[in-house]
Design an enzyme around this catalytic site. Structure first.
Site, short mmCIF file in Angstrom:
data_model
loop_
_atom_site.label_atom_id
_atom_site.label_comp_id
_atom_site.label_asym_id
_atom_site.label_seq_id
_atom_site.Cartn_x
_atom_site.Cartn_y
_atom_site.Cartn_z
CD GLU A 197 11.64 0.98 9.21
OE1 GLU A 197 12.43 0.09 9.52
OE2 GLU A 197 11.79 1.72 8.23
CB CYS B 103 11.97 9.12 9.38
SG CYS B 103 13.18 8.15 8.49
CE LYS C 277 -3.06 3.08 1.67
NZ LYS C 277 -2.21 4.20 1.29
CD GLU D 198 8.19 13.51 12.30
OE1 GLU D 198 7.01 13.11 12.32
OE2 GLU D 198 9.13 12.81 11.85
P1 NAD Z 1 0.88 8.55 7.64
O1 NAD Z 1 0.86 7.86 8.95
O2 NAD Z 1 -0.05 9.68 7.42
O3 NAD Z 1 0.60 7.52 6.47
C1 NAD Z 1 1.39 6.37 6.25
C2 NAD Z 1 0.58 5.32 5.51
O4 NAD Z 1 -0.45 4.84 6.36
C3 NAD Z 1 -0.09 5.81 4.24
O5 NAD Z 1 0.04 4.84 3.24
C4 NAD Z 1 -1.54 5.97 4.67
O6 NAD Z 1 -2.45 5.88 3.61
C5 NAD Z 1 -1.70 4.83 5.64
N1 NAD Z 1 -2.79 4.95 6.62
C6 NAD Z 1 -3.35 6.08 7.11
N2 NAD Z 1 -4.31 5.75 8.00
C7 NAD Z 1 -4.36 4.40 8.10
C8 NAD Z 1 -5.12 3.47 8.84
N3 NAD Z 1 -6.07 3.86 9.71
N4 NAD Z 1 -4.88 2.15 8.69
C9 NAD Z 1 -3.92 1.71 7.84
N5 NAD Z 1 -3.18 2.55 7.08
C10 NAD Z 1 -3.39 3.89 7.21
O7 NAD Z 1 2.40 9.01 7.41
P2 NAD Z 1 3.03 9.83 6.20
O8 NAD Z 1 2.59 11.24 6.27
O9 NAD Z 1 2.85 9.09 4.94
O10 NAD Z 1 4.59 9.75 6.56
C11 NAD Z 1 5.24 10.71 7.34
C12 NAD Z 1 5.69 10.11 8.64
O11 NAD Z 1 6.44 8.93 8.39
C13 NAD Z 1 6.63 11.01 9.43
O12 NAD Z 1 6.27 10.99 10.78
C14 NAD Z 1 7.99 10.35 9.22
O13 NAD Z 1 8.92 10.65 10.22
C15 NAD Z 1 7.63 8.91 9.15
N6 NAD Z 1 8.67 8.11 8.47
C16 NAD Z 1 9.45 7.25 9.21
C17 NAD Z 1 10.46 6.53 8.60
C18 NAD Z 1 11.36 5.60 9.39
O14 NAD Z 1 12.08 4.83 8.77
N7 NAD Z 1 11.35 5.64 10.71
C19 NAD Z 1 10.68 6.66 7.22
C20 NAD Z 1 9.86 7.53 6.50
C21 NAD Z 1 8.86 8.25 7.13
#
Ligand code: NAD
Length: 454
Positions: free
Chosen positions: A226, A261, A153, A358
């Site tokens: 992550e 991140c 996804k 963040e």
């Molecule tokens: P997000 O949590 O908004 O979305 C991530 C994914 O989850 C998307 O595909 C989204 O459609 C899905 N999602 C949303 N609600 C859901 C639900 N209820 N059930 C299942 N899936 C759902 O995050 P984002 O804005 O895409 O990413 C940014 C965040 O990711 C930042 O906090 C960043 O630090 C973190 N990040 C962490 C790493 C790491 O390796 N630690 C790497 C990249 C990004």
């Protein structure tokens, strides 16, 4: 679902979201295909990933352009991301056989014992938009090599990239009934939580990650998260070249518009070099080239999501209300697209959200500290635990700080980097489990213990 170019605010494409019924069908397809895939010899599974590795390079112009168009990442950084993804693939191609091979533990007398690593089954790879290739390959590549089926996804902000990945994996020989892209927003991700999958591998925000962990807990299957960070960087008074440290810290803070991140999210500087550091930092920040992300010279493109402009504007206002001094930027650029100025706030303190929540944008707070003890106290004052960086001439002094960090990664004289050979893991609100390294190969298999007599 509309795919919007964040640099122009134009709709690039409209695409249908998968309905719950369509997602169920994709699950059933992969559920049937996975055991057949698991029976394919490991070398053949790795050979598919080798082809995918070559296709990423052969198609890099098209892939980089799509990535830049849908997330606003400067074109050069899109190319960098594709190269970085290929480095990770090299690691998996070279090392998977070693870590997935059966292990003989005892071979004596009448009893022989061994461990065999078997796939988990069908897993969900729910992904973020900020580095869709990097965070994607961390999961779907070792999962496929390990013999799993994958429901991938991509983030709704990186859908076209997700479809490119699927197309190239199929061309590389991964069967359609082993890998399926799930198109949609959070609701599509939510539908995956309802299915009887054998593992959930998530990259994204703390909020969504915690929700996924809570809603899959009763399944008793592996869940890896992550998540975000509020990563500190501390500059000690003994650094030899303040100018180059300022350049490295700035790059760590604003690369990919701060939407990493492990971006540098807050900076602490020893009082003896504070003024010199700030002068160098701001001088460099003023020179950053902001503009059209398709232009190869651009260093700062638009933010990927419009909502982030309001969030960052509020963080800056809150910082000023709490005694911060704005030396650069502070708001959106008054033009088409989601552009935000590189922003530097000094006299920062921990009453500010800028130093505790963040940011995920090109904004940075810089705080003066009197010694290492105060720096450590402030660096540790966070619910997150992804990375922490120290700049110093003296390794022992830096190591004393690194040892006290409750983070998955620590850096000495570097920051904002990931290596395929090292585990990538967050502690506390930054995550659960590890990807990359041998741990990120073993994360997608389960051990079976054989006790053999006869
Ligand atoms: P997000 O949590 O908004 O979305 C991530 C994914 O989850 C998307 O595909 C989204 O459609 C899905 N999602 C949303 N609600 C859901 C639900 N209820 N059930 C299942 N899936 C759902 O995050 P984002 O804005 O895409 O990413 C940014 C965040 O990711 C930042 O906090 C960043 O630090 C973190 N990040 C962490 C790493 C790491 O390796 N630690 C790497 C990249 C990004």
């Amino acid at each position: 679902m509309q795919i919007i170019n964040p640099a122009t605010e134009e709709v690039i494409q409209e695409i249908a979201e998968d309905s719950p019924e369509a997602i169920l069908k994709k699950f059933q397809l992969v559920k049937d295909g996975q055991p057949v895939w698991a029976a394919v010899p490991l070398a053949e599974r790795i050979a598919c990933i080798e082809k995918f590795y070559a296709f990423l390079d052969e198609n890099k112009d098209e892939l980089a352009e799509t990535l830049t168009m849908e997330v606003g990442k400067p074109l050069q950084q899109s190319y960098n991301e594709l190269n970085g993804a290929r480095k990770r693939l090299e690691y998996f191609i070279k090392n998977s056989a070693r870590w997935l091979a059966e292990e003989w533990i005892t071979e004596e007398d009448a009893t022989r014992e061994k461990i065999v690593y078997e796939p988990l089954g069908v897993i969900a790879n729910i992904s973020a938009w900020n580095y869709p290739y990097l965070v994607g390959v961390n999961v779907f590549v070792p999962a496929l090599i390990g013999g799993n089926g994958v429901l991938y996804k991509p983030s709704e902000y990186a859908t076209l990239t997700g479809l490119h990945i699927q197309r190239l994996l199929y061309r590389a020989g991964i069967p359609e009934n082993v890998f399926q892209v799930i198109i949609g927003k959070g609701t599509a991700g939510q539908a995956l939580l309802e299915l009887p999958l054998h593992g959930y591998f998530f990259t994204g925000s703390y909020r969504t990650g915690r929700y996924i962990a809570e809603h899959t807990a009763s399944k008793l299957v592996p869940v890896q998260l992550e998540l975000g960070g509020k990563d500190p960087l501390y500059v000690m008074d003994d650094v030899e070249d303040v100018d180059s440290v300022a350049a490295a810290a700035l790059d760590g803070a604003v690369y990919n518009n701060g939407q990493s991140c492990c971006a540098v999210e807050r900076i602490y500087v020893h009082e003896k070099i504070y003024d010199k550091f700030i002068a160098a930092f701001v001088a460099k920040a003023k020179k950053l080239v902001i503009g059209d992300p398709l232009d190869k010279a651009t260093e700062i493109g638009p933010l990927s999501r419009k909502e982030q402009i309001g969030f960052l504007t509020q963080q800056v206002a809150d910082a000023e209300e709490n005694g911060g001094k704005l030396l650069l930027g502070g708001g959106a650029l008054q033009q088409q697209g989601y552009f935000f100025q590189p922003t530097v706030v000094v006299n920062a303190n921990h009453k500010m959200k800028l130093m505790t929540e963040e940011s995920f944008g090109p904004v940075i707070g810089i705080q003066k500290v009197k010694d290492d003890t105060e720096a450590v106290e402030l660096m540790k004052d966070t619910p997150y635990g992804l990375t922490a960086a120290v700049y110093s001439k003296n390794f022992d002094r830096a190591e004393a700080v690194m040892k006290q960090m409750d983070t998955g990664t620590v850096y000495w004289n570097c920051c904002d980097r990931v290596s395929a050979g090292l585990p990538w893991s967050g502690r506390k609100s930054s995550g659960l489990g590890a990807t990359l390294s041998y741990q990120g190969i073993r994360a997608f298999v389960q051990p079976k213990a054989y006790h053999l007599r006869g």
